[in-house]
Design a protein around this motif. Sequence first.
Motif, PDB file in Angstrom:
ATOM      1  N   TYR A 205     -22.454 -25.409  39.654  1.00 13.39           N
ATOM      2  CA  TYR A 205     -21.395 -24.446  39.939  1.00 13.39           C
ATOM      3  C   TYR A 205     -20.627 -24.131  38.654  1.00 13.39           C
ATOM      4  N   GLY A 206     -20.341 -22.844  38.458  1.00 10.63           N
ATOM      5  CA  GLY A 206     -19.618 -22.443  37.263  1.00 10.63           C
ATOM      6  C   GLY A 206     -20.484 -22.417  36.020  1.00 10.63           C
ATOM      7  N   GLY A 207     -21.784 -22.304  36.210  1.00  9.35           N
ATOM      8  CA  GLY A 207     -22.706 -22.242  35.073  1.00  9.35           C
ATOM      9  C   GLY A 207     -23.752 -21.170  35.284  1.00  9.35           C
ATOM     10  N   PHE A 208     -24.593 -20.983  34.279  1.00 10.51           N
ATOM     11  CA  PHE A 208     -25.623 -19.949  34.337  1.00 10.51           C
ATOM     12  C   PHE A 208     -26.795 -20.365  33.460  1.00 10.51           C
ATOM     13  N   ILE A 209     -28.001 -20.288  34.020  1.00  9.73           N
ATOM     14  CA  ILE A 209     -29.243 -20.511  33.277  1.00  9.73           C
ATOM     15  C   ILE A 209     -30.052 -19.229  33.392  1.00  9.73           C
TER      16      ILE A 209
END
Length: 529
Positions: free
Chosen positions: A167-171
């Motif tokens: 949560y609160g990230g991006f790949i």
Amino acid sequence: MRKLYYNGTILTMENELPVVDALVICDGKIEFVGTYEDVNNRGDISEEINLKGNTMLPAFIDAHSHFSAVANSFLQVSLNESTSFHEISSRIRNFIDAHDVKPGEWINAKGYDHNLLIEKRHPDRFFLDTCCPENPLVLQHASGHVGVFNSTGLSVLGVTVQTTVPYGGFIEIKDGELTGYMEENAFLEYLRKVPMPDMSVLMDAYCKAQQLYASYGITTIQEGFAVKEMIPFYQYLLEHNRLTLDVVAYMDMKDDKHFFDYFPNCIKQYCNGFKLGGYKIFLDGSPQGRTAWVRVPYEYENDDDDYCGYGTMTDEKVVDAIKLAGDKGLQILAHCNGDAAIQQYLHAIKKVTRDMDIQSIRPVIIHAQLIGIDQLDLVKQLELIPSFFIGHVFHWGDIHVLNLGIDRAAHISPAGSALEKDITFTFHQDAPVIEPNMLETIWCAVNRITKSGKKLGENEGIDVLDALKAVTINAAYQYFEEDIKGSIKVGKNGDFVILDKNPLTVDKMEISNILVLETIKEGKTIFVR
């Protein structure tokens, strides 16, 4: 041992006695402040130091940085000011050759800014694979909030297209393949898994980092996000008395029990120069990386006209974090760049004030870049401390104009508006994002000029004395140390910086050119030019 300083301009940061020409310290504490003629028991002075017309101030206090990251920067490929993929590749290859890096060893490169590259985009793993196909590699953006891994690095870390994104990230995945690019919680999670350097090598880097801070007149620094992986290094630093500066650490909440167990004597008090000051949480990302969470969409976003960045914690978790800090009696620092993130923090704090004395833990808004002028009244009411990353005006001001429009960009780090509302604020550099150059920071706060030479929000500029207070007495207050640091007053620590010119009298455009001649901690010189 009584030591006298005289024949200079001594700026005390005290309203009642703002300028003096002599002071005496004894056993690391200030014993006398006043005129040379009034120094008592001059016969007992063991050493007289002639300032030769130079200017002495209380030592600067770092309100927010990342000490371990500054140390690690001495062991990394510097990509600062890189202008192209080709230059990034050359620097990485030169580092491999110069340091005899063996196949399979991790390489950490830091400081690229896609805004400054001619390609105007982040590198991807396919490009990085051409730079060092035999080594796992991570590139950290200048903001510290996003970065890129090469294919070997992704493989070693076990990242695949099926990896769950925190949560609160991006790949990033394009055409069914990982690009290697990650943001926020995703990037930070995998960055923590990159192996730390050898202990002896890292200890040398910590020493260099302390000298860097001291060269800028700083005697108190911050470990802005202390994670359990750092514990062995701090154990070594403390056991071998390697800290020459005071270090205040703010813990990842997940790791607090580990720190309490290993450093029980450091909770809210110094032990061998180390203190556990509280907790750090992240509520968004960086404005130059377009991951700061804002209330009004970014400009010039072709893919999504409604893009506002994003938060990294749920409302419930923010409230829980503040309650935990209150229960422990520890300070909480919240990374908030965007006004939406700041709004989330303000709402959470207002909610918990029904059940706790929030002012007793002096919550801090770290960065507060895009805090809304409409939010300042509540900040004042709740007695929160904004710590502005004022250097953004110079380093990324032109980028903020493109990303946010001139109206919003003109009010980044609104120190002038905060001062009008009598809000206590501090300044910081978020080192290693930029050098911990306090005089450049003061120059930025006073002049508000971008790299292209444009004035950005001139009405948010402040005078030199108020800027100096933001990195001395106000910063001491942020740390609950206003009784022992931050000004030149009888009974306080003998922490000083000696400058070759007086910031209050030089041309305001020349402030950043002032030299730090000497830095003194508790009466002992720790840096001299």
